[in-house]
Write a protein that holds these residues in place. Structure first.
Motif, PDB file in Angstrom:
ATOM      1  N   VAL A  54      19.986 -19.941-134.904  1.00  0.00           N
ATOM      2  CA  VAL A  54      20.659 -21.179-135.305  1.00  0.00           C
ATOM      3  C   VAL A  54      19.662 -21.901-136.049  1.00  0.00           C
ATOM      4  CG1 VAL A  54      22.177 -20.986-133.387  1.00  0.00           C
ATOM      5  CG2 VAL A  54      19.930 -22.215-133.213  1.00  0.00           C
ATOM      6  N   SER A  55      18.353 -21.586-135.992  1.00  0.00           N
ATOM      7  CA  SER A  55      17.203 -22.451-136.870  1.00  0.00           C
ATOM      8  C   SER A  55      16.084 -21.450-137.348  1.00  0.00           C
ATOM      9  CB  SER A  55      16.508 -23.369-135.831  1.00  0.00           C
ATOM     10  OG  SER A  55      15.823 -24.371-136.420  1.00  0.00           O
ATOM     11  N   MET A  56      15.635 -21.950-138.324  1.00  0.00           N
ATOM     12  CA  MET A  56      14.751 -20.940-139.012  1.00  0.00           C
ATOM     13  C   MET A  56      13.494 -21.652-139.508  1.00  0.00           C
ATOM     14  SD  MET A  56      16.740 -19.946-142.495  1.00  0.00           S
ATOM     15  CE  MET A  56      16.847 -21.248-143.926  1.00  0.00           C
ATOM     16  N   LEU A  57      12.526 -20.985-140.025  1.00  0.00           N
ATOM     17  CA  LEU A  57      11.018 -21.317-140.491  1.00  0.00           C
ATOM     18  C   LEU A  57      10.415 -20.385-141.151  1.00  0.00           C
ATOM     19  CD1 LEU A  57       8.544 -24.046-138.780  1.00  0.00           C
ATOM     20  CD2 LEU A  57       8.112 -21.881-139.848  1.00  0.00           C
ATOM     21  N   HIS A  58      10.051 -20.244-142.333  1.00  0.00           N
ATOM     22  CA  HIS A  58       9.207 -19.515-143.117  1.00  0.00           C
ATOM     23  C   HIS A  58       7.954 -19.747-143.114  1.00  0.00           C
ATOM     24  CE1 HIS A  58      13.780 -19.050-144.171  1.00  0.00           C
ATOM     25  NE2 HIS A  58      13.513 -17.995-144.482  1.00  0.00           N
ATOM     26  N   ILE A  59       6.764 -18.934-143.235  1.00  0.00           N
ATOM     27  CA  ILE A  59       5.812 -19.188-143.648  1.00  0.00           C
ATOM     28  C   ILE A  59       5.177 -18.267-144.742  1.00  0.00           C
ATOM     29  CG2 ILE A  59       5.132 -20.241-141.374  1.00  0.00           C
ATOM     30  CD1 ILE A  59       3.918 -17.948-140.438  1.00  0.00           C
ATOM     31  N   ILE A  60       4.374 -18.896-145.616  1.00  0.00           N
ATOM     32  CA  ILE A  60       3.796 -17.961-146.626  1.00  0.00           C
ATOM     33  C   ILE A  60       2.309 -17.865-146.593  1.00  0.00           C
ATOM     34  CG2 ILE A  60       3.737 -17.723-149.233  1.00  0.00           C
ATOM     35  CD1 ILE A  60       6.391 -19.193-149.298  1.00  0.00           C
ATOM     36  N   ASP A  61       1.764 -16.964-146.834  1.00  0.00           N
ATOM     37  CA  ASP A  61       0.458 -16.586-146.490  1.00  0.00           C
ATOM     38  C   ASP A  61      -0.264 -17.375-147.854  1.00  0.00           C
ATOM     39  OD1 ASP A  61      -0.084 -15.440-144.170  1.00  0.00           O
ATOM     40  OD2 ASP A  61       0.371 -13.456-145.029  1.00  0.00           O
ATOM     41  N   ALA A  62      -1.266 -17.961-147.917  1.00  0.00           N
ATOM     42  CA  ALA A  62      -2.240 -18.539-148.882  1.00  0.00           C
ATOM     43  C   ALA A  62      -3.697 -18.707-148.541  1.00  0.00           C
ATOM     44  CB  ALA A  62      -1.615 -19.903-149.280  1.00  0.00           C
ATOM     45  N   THR A  63      -4.537 -19.308-149.398  1.00  0.00           N
ATOM     46  CA  THR A  63      -5.796 -19.923-148.816  1.00  0.00           C
ATOM     47  C   THR A  63      -6.170 -21.048-149.443  1.00  0.00           C
ATOM     48  OG1 THR A  63      -6.522 -17.333-148.860  1.00  0.00           O
ATOM     49  CG2 THR A  63      -8.357 -18.994-148.646  1.00  0.00           C
ATOM     50  N   LEU A  64      -6.668 -21.950-148.685  1.00  0.00           N
ATOM     51  CA  LEU A  64      -7.436 -23.130-149.271  1.00  0.00           C
ATOM     52  C   LEU A  64      -8.622 -23.105-149.701  1.00  0.00           C
ATOM     53  CD1 LEU A  64      -5.954 -26.050-146.673  1.00  0.00           C
ATOM     54  CD2 LEU A  64      -5.102 -25.563-149.065  1.00  0.00           C
ATOM     55  N   LYS A  65      -9.045 -23.160-150.720  1.00  0.00           N
ATOM     56  CA  LYS A  65     -10.439 -23.049-151.224  1.00  0.00           C
ATOM     57  C   LYS A  65     -11.034 -24.412-151.815  1.00  0.00           C
ATOM     58  CE  LYS A  65     -11.174 -19.236-153.412  1.00  0.00           C
ATOM     59  NZ  LYS A  65     -11.051 -18.294-154.600  1.00  0.00           N
ATOM     60  N   ASP A  66     -12.475 -24.547-151.576  1.00  0.00           N
ATOM     61  CA  ASP A  66     -13.276 -25.793-152.324  1.00  0.00           C
ATOM     62  C   ASP A  66     -14.661 -25.357-152.424  1.00  0.00           C
ATOM     63  OD1 ASP A  66     -14.047 -28.032-153.219  1.00  0.00           O
ATOM     64  OD2 ASP A  66     -14.068 -28.996-151.180  1.00  0.00           O
ATOM     65  N   LYS A  67     -15.216 -25.054-153.350  1.00  0.00           N
ATOM     66  CA  LYS A  67     -16.797 -24.881-153.649  1.00  0.00           C
ATOM     67  C   LYS A  67     -17.240 -23.769-152.581  1.00  0.00           C
ATOM     68  CE  LYS A  67     -17.264 -29.599-155.229  1.00  0.00           C
ATOM     69  NZ  LYS A  67     -17.744 -30.961-154.921  1.00  0.00           N
ATOM     70  N   GLY A  68     -16.617 -22.591-152.601  1.00  0.00           N
ATOM     71  CA  GLY A  68     -17.190 -21.583-151.768  1.00  0.00           C
ATOM     72  C   GLY A  68     -16.690 -21.539-150.482  1.00  0.00           C
ATOM     73  N   ASN A  69     -15.828 -22.609-150.070  1.00  0.00           N
ATOM     74  CA  ASN A  69     -15.645 -22.537-148.741  1.00  0.00           C
ATOM     75  C   ASN A  69     -13.874 -22.331-148.806  1.00  0.00           C
ATOM     76  OD1 ASN A  69     -17.759 -23.777-147.362  1.00  0.00           O
ATOM     77  ND2 ASN A  69     -17.240 -25.741-148.003  1.00  0.00           N
ATOM     78  N   SER A  70     -13.400 -21.519-147.785  1.00  0.00           N
ATOM     79  CA  SER A  70     -11.923 -21.268-147.618  1.00  0.00           C
ATOM     80  C   SER A  70     -11.649 -21.078-146.251  1.00  0.00           C
ATOM     81  CB  SER A  70     -11.944 -19.812-148.375  1.00  0.00           C
ATOM     82  OG  SER A  70     -12.726 -18.963-147.556  1.00  0.00           O
ATOM     83  N   GLN A  71     -10.049 -21.180-146.174  1.00  0.00           N
ATOM     84  CA  GLN A  71      -9.652 -21.163-145.043  1.00  0.00           C
ATOM     85  C   GLN A  71      -8.210 -20.600-145.108  1.00  0.00           C
ATOM     86  OE1 GLN A  71      -8.698 -25.247-143.285  1.00  0.00           O
ATOM     87  NE2 GLN A  71      -8.450 -24.389-140.948  1.00  0.00           N
ATOM     88  N   PRO A  72      -7.913 -19.669-144.133  1.00  0.00           N
ATOM     89  CA  PRO A  72      -6.568 -19.061-144.348  1.00  0.00           C
ATOM     90  C   PRO A  72      -5.460 -20.115-144.060  1.00  0.00           C
ATOM     91  CG  PRO A  72      -7.557 -18.186-142.401  1.00  0.00           C
ATOM     92  CD  PRO A  72      -8.810 -19.113-143.262  1.00  0.00           C
ATOM     93  N   THR A  73      -4.407 -19.854-144.631  1.00  0.00           N
ATOM     94  CA  THR A  73      -3.527 -21.052-144.768  1.00  0.00           C
ATOM     95  C   THR A  73      -1.836 -20.520-144.575  1.00  0.00           C
ATOM     96  OG1 THR A  73      -4.904 -22.435-145.909  1.00  0.00           O
ATOM     97  CG2 THR A  73      -2.553 -23.037-145.656  1.00  0.00           C
ATOM     98  N   TRP A  74      -1.098 -21.060-143.875  1.00  0.00           N
ATOM     99  CA  TRP A  74       0.113 -20.835-143.949  1.00  0.00           C
ATOM    100  C   TRP A  74       0.962 -21.943-144.522  1.00  0.00           C
ATOM    101  CZ3 TRP A  74      -0.356 -19.141-138.218  1.00  0.00           C
ATOM    102  CH2 TRP A  74      -0.403 -17.855-138.105  1.00  0.00           C
ATOM    103  N   PHE A  75       1.916 -21.636-145.340  1.00  0.00           N
ATOM    104  CA  PHE A  75       2.678 -22.676-146.338  1.00  0.00           C
ATOM    105  C   PHE A  75       3.953 -22.471-145.448  1.00  0.00           C
ATOM    106  CE2 PHE A  75       5.488 -24.631-148.944  1.00  0.00           C
ATOM    107  CZ  PHE A  75       4.712 -25.711-149.499  1.00  0.00           C
ATOM    108  N   ILE A  76       4.434 -23.708-144.966  1.00  0.00           N
ATOM    109  CA  ILE A  76       5.792 -23.687-144.352  1.00  0.00           C
ATOM    110  C   ILE A  76       6.746 -24.136-145.272  1.00  0.00           C
ATOM    111  CG2 ILE A  76       7.058 -25.145-142.317  1.00  0.00           C
ATOM    112  CD1 ILE A  76       4.527 -25.439-140.874  1.00  0.00           C
ATOM    113  N   TYR A  77       8.058 -23.499-145.351  1.00  0.00           N
ATOM    114  CA  TYR A  77       8.797 -23.552-146.399  1.00  0.00           C
ATOM    115  C   TYR A  77      10.273 -23.293-145.811  1.00  0.00           C
ATOM    116  CZ  TYR A  77      11.446 -22.585-150.668  1.00  0.00           C
ATOM    117  OH  TYR A  77      12.357 -22.465-151.498  1.00  0.00           O
TER     118      TYR A  77
END
Length: 274
Positions: A54-77
């Protein structure tokens, strides 16, 4: 763990399509195209009540990056709930579930709220409004010359990463960019390389009601203005509206970006279903 929540399986796709249809204005053809091309690479969480999703939520894999730093990320869609099950805590339970997963695994969460009310809703779960996209409106006047050529999704992503390497931004997989290119084509759009002033740029856009909608480009606002008439000729449009990073300093704020558990501040986030 909420026993009403589980990952969607292939047999749930018809139910997902029905929730989507009840919540958004997209055509049946588009909804089926989305799941046909993306179901295997995304995660779709569903809240089940009375033995049906009855309810749904999608997540898409991505990565946040900045000057050599990175963090795995989920985009909620594409979050949505059937009308008869709204205001019963279904979506809240889904958000809490994904937040717990993000906390456990060190992921950031990001999303684009569609309305002021949804912005308030996500703020109540600890999401913070950070970067934004500004909308630039241009009435074409200049017709400086350039050459245009089609870009593959791989080449687009390579150029995109080179362009945004020096700023906080979201990095998408080639598979996601492939979908964005296909989605853009579905709306009669083009994904182009632009050779202008001896340099190559990228641009993804589509025509809508005699207006060229630019989803993303690394051209500056002034450069878009300089080639605006020529772009109109390519896309068959008379006006241009471009979604640009807020740091470009022009236009009006059109889309807010909200983040949770992010180690990278004010990232540029685009290439996701404007």
């Amino acid at each position: 763990m909420n026993d009403n929540i589980r990952l969607a399986q292939k047999q749930d796709i018809p139910s997902l399509c029905e929730i989507w249809k009840q919540c958004f204005e997209d055509s049946k053809e588009y909804i089926e195209l989305f799941y046909h091309n993306n179901f295997e690479r995304i995660k779709a969480f569903i809240f089940v009540s009375e033995n049906k999703p009855v309810s749904m939520l999608h997540i898409i894999d991505a990565t946040l990056k900045d000057k050599g730093n990175s963090q795995p990320t989920w985009f909620i869609y594409a979050t949505g709930t059937l009308p008869n099950y709204r205001k019963k805590g279904c979506m809240s339970a889904l958000i809490k579930h994904v937040k717990e997963m993000a906390d456990k695994n060190g992921y950031a969460l990001c999303l684009k709220p569609s309305t002021a009310s949804t912005k308030r809703f996500y703020k109540s779960f600890g999401f913070e409004e950070q970067s934004a996209l500004n909308l630039i409106s241009i009435n074409p006047t200049e017709m400086q010359q350039f050459s245009a050529y089609e870009l593959s999704f791989n080449e687009y992503n390579r150029m995109r990463e080179n362009a945004f390497d020096g700023i906080p931004h979201i990095e998408w997989s080639n598979a996601h960019i492939k979908w964005c290119v296909l989605e853009n084509e579905y709306f009669s759009g083009k994904t182009l390389g632009i050779k202008y002033e001896n340099k190559d740029y990228f641009l993804m856009g589509y025509p809508e009601n005699n207006t060229l909608i630019i989803n993303e480009t690394d051209l500056t606002v002034n450069q878009i203005k300089n080639i605006s008439n020529s772009l109109g000729s390519i896309f068959g449009t008379e006006r241009i509206e471009a979604y640009m990073p807020a740091f470009c300093g022009e236009g009006e704020k059109a889309i807010s970006i909200m983040l949770y558990n992010s180690q990278i501040n004010n990232p540029y986030i685009n290439m996701i279903m404007i």
